[in-house]
Design a protein around this motif. Structure first.
Motif, PDB file in Angstrom:
ATOM      1  N   ALA A  17       0.861  -1.161   0.003  1.00  0.00           N
ATOM      2  CA  ALA A  17       0.037   0.150  -0.093  1.00  0.00           C
ATOM      3  C   ALA A  17       0.677   1.222   0.304  1.00  0.00           C
ATOM      4  O   ALA A  17       0.447   2.230  -0.442  1.00  0.00           O
ATOM      5  N   LEU A  24       2.792   1.196  -3.860  1.00  0.00           N
ATOM      6  CA  LEU A  24       2.005   1.257  -5.004  1.00  0.00           C
ATOM      7  C   LEU A  24       1.885   2.840  -5.525  1.00  0.00           C
ATOM      8  O   LEU A  24       1.917   2.833  -6.973  1.00  0.00           O
ATOM      9  N   PRO A  25       1.333   3.804  -4.716  1.00  0.00           N
ATOM     10  CA  PRO A  25       1.150   4.943  -5.289  1.00  0.00           C
ATOM     11  C   PRO A  25       2.323   5.892  -5.982  1.00  0.00           C
ATOM     12  O   PRO A  25       2.505   6.611  -6.677  1.00  0.00           O
ATOM     13  N   LEU A  26       3.687   5.059  -5.537  1.00  0.00           N
ATOM     14  CA  LEU A  26       4.960   5.710  -6.019  1.00  0.00           C
ATOM     15  C   LEU A  26       5.447   5.042  -7.550  1.00  0.00           C
ATOM     16  O   LEU A  26       6.431   5.552  -8.143  1.00  0.00           O
ATOM     17  N   ASP A  47       4.670   3.165 -11.273  1.00  0.00           N
ATOM     18  CA  ASP A  47       3.588   2.641 -12.365  1.00  0.00           C
ATOM     19  C   ASP A  47       4.085   1.322 -13.152  1.00  0.00           C
ATOM     20  O   ASP A  47       5.206   1.292 -13.915  1.00  0.00           O
ATOM     21  N   ARG A  82      -3.997  -6.200  -6.219  1.00  0.00           N
ATOM     22  CA  ARG A  82      -4.470  -4.863  -6.229  1.00  0.00           C
ATOM     23  C   ARG A  82      -4.521  -4.269  -7.567  1.00  0.00           C
ATOM     24  O   ARG A  82      -5.124  -3.219  -7.718  1.00  0.00           O
ATOM     25  N   THR A  83      -3.479  -4.622  -8.391  1.00  0.00           N
ATOM     26  CA  THR A  83      -3.339  -4.010  -9.644  1.00  0.00           C
ATOM     27  C   THR A  83      -3.588  -4.814 -10.923  1.00  0.00           C
ATOM     28  O   THR A  83      -3.946  -4.344 -12.048  1.00  0.00           O
TER      29      THR A  83
END
Length: 335
Positions: free
Chosen positions: A33, A36-38, A40, A131-132
């Protein structure tokens, strides 16, 4: 451009990117978690994460110093030189101070390696896919020195969903030469590439390597992990440091035998006996044993036999008439 043997291979471009912004990781944190925002991610990428942040998330931080924790992380000592202790860990890794790290952690604390780095990599891979929907390989890294080389580089201590070593045995190079034992440890190469992007002091413990999708396994196939890169005990030519090998051979404790490897062929033992004990020992091969003059028996003979995986029999060699021949017999130890 085509590879020899009509083999399909990767392109000529591999990229590594290490993002900023990962916060301090603490026990119980959801590492996926946080990262993942960091990043691509695309199918075929390799997500590279340092063992330190994995260990922090898994609660492997301890108070104290390295020396206090070293015994608990050590399967056996390989070598000691001054303040440096090289050990084989319970994972099978051979590392200085068992990989225990006191950098990038609060003063008075240390970070141990993950309990099972391959399991950590598998969990990260599964969580990323859940999650992705992306199919990525995962490598968990740590820093290690190399025999015969100054400096350190990152290696893979854990891996999932990745071919960790390629095999070129049986193939030929562009000149027609056979490749007998060429096996690039690509998981280690990926770890080193990622570290170049991360930097030691950059605070970037996560990286994405792109360009080797051919190494990433299908969803649900995690592969053998980085454990496949660890030589089995006794399979390495350097199971002990030079000084330690001498001490252990002289001591002759059966518990120290395995790192010396399988029993050597009799020709190798004979060469060593001739070199150390000389011609008066009259070492020779008789059937499946090696015989030596009783006058040569002693600590040197026992140590040589131990180091080469042989043993000196207690009973002297006798002739057909049961008369002593003035010889002692050496035989290979049992596998």
């Amino acid at each position: 451009m085509s590879l020899p043997d009509d083999s399909a291979g990767p392109g000529g471009r591999v990229e590594a990117c290490a993002p900023d912004g990962l916060p301090e990781v603490r026990a119980g944190d959801d590492l996926v978690a946080l990262l993942l925002p960091l990043v691509d991610l695309a199918d075929g990428d390799v997500l590279v994460v340092t063992s330190k942040v994995v260990s922090k998330a898994e609660g492997r931080v301890r108070t104290g110093d390295r020396d206090e924790a070293l015994a608990g992380e050590t399967a056996r000592v390989v070598a000691r030189r001054g303040p440096t202790t090289i050990v084989r860990t319970h994972h099978g890794l051979t590392m200085a101070a068992a990989g225990i790290d006191a950098s990038n952690v609060e003063l008075g604390s240390i970070v141990l390696l993950p309990q099972d780095p391959d399991a950590s990599a598998r969990a990260l891979r599964a969580a990323v896919h859940e999650r992705t929907g992306r199919n990525v390989g995962v490598v968990v890294t740590d820093t290690a020195g190399r025999a015969w080389r100054e400096g350190q580089t990152d290696i893979a201590v854990g891996a999932a969903g990745l071919v960790v070593a390629e095999s070129f045995a049986g193939r030929h190079d562009a000149h027609g030469n056979p490749l007998a034992v060429t096996a690039p440890a690509v998981a280690d190469e990926i770890a080193g590439l990622a570290e170049l992007a991360q930097g030691k002091l950059g605070g970037r413990p996560v990286a994405v390597v792109r360009g080797r999708a051919d190494l990433v396994l299908p969803v649900g196939a995690d592969g053998p992990g980085a454990a496949a890169l660890i030589r089995r005990e006794g399979g390495d030519l350097f199971g002990y440091g030079a000084r330690e090998a001498v001490v252990r051979a002289l001591r002759g404790d059966p518990g120290d035998q395995l790192p010396f490897g399988a029993p050597a062929p009799p020709e190798e033992l004979l060469a060593a006996l001739h070199e150390v004990l000389g011609e008066p020992a009259d070492a020779r091969l008789e059937d499946d044993a090696v015989t030596v003059r009783e006058s040569a028996a002693g600590p040197a003979l026992a140590a040589l036999a131990f180091a080469f995986g042989w043993r000196v029999e207690d009973e002297p060699v006798r002739s057909g008439g049961d008369e002593p021949r003035g010889l002692v017999r050496l035989r290979p130890t049992s596998p």
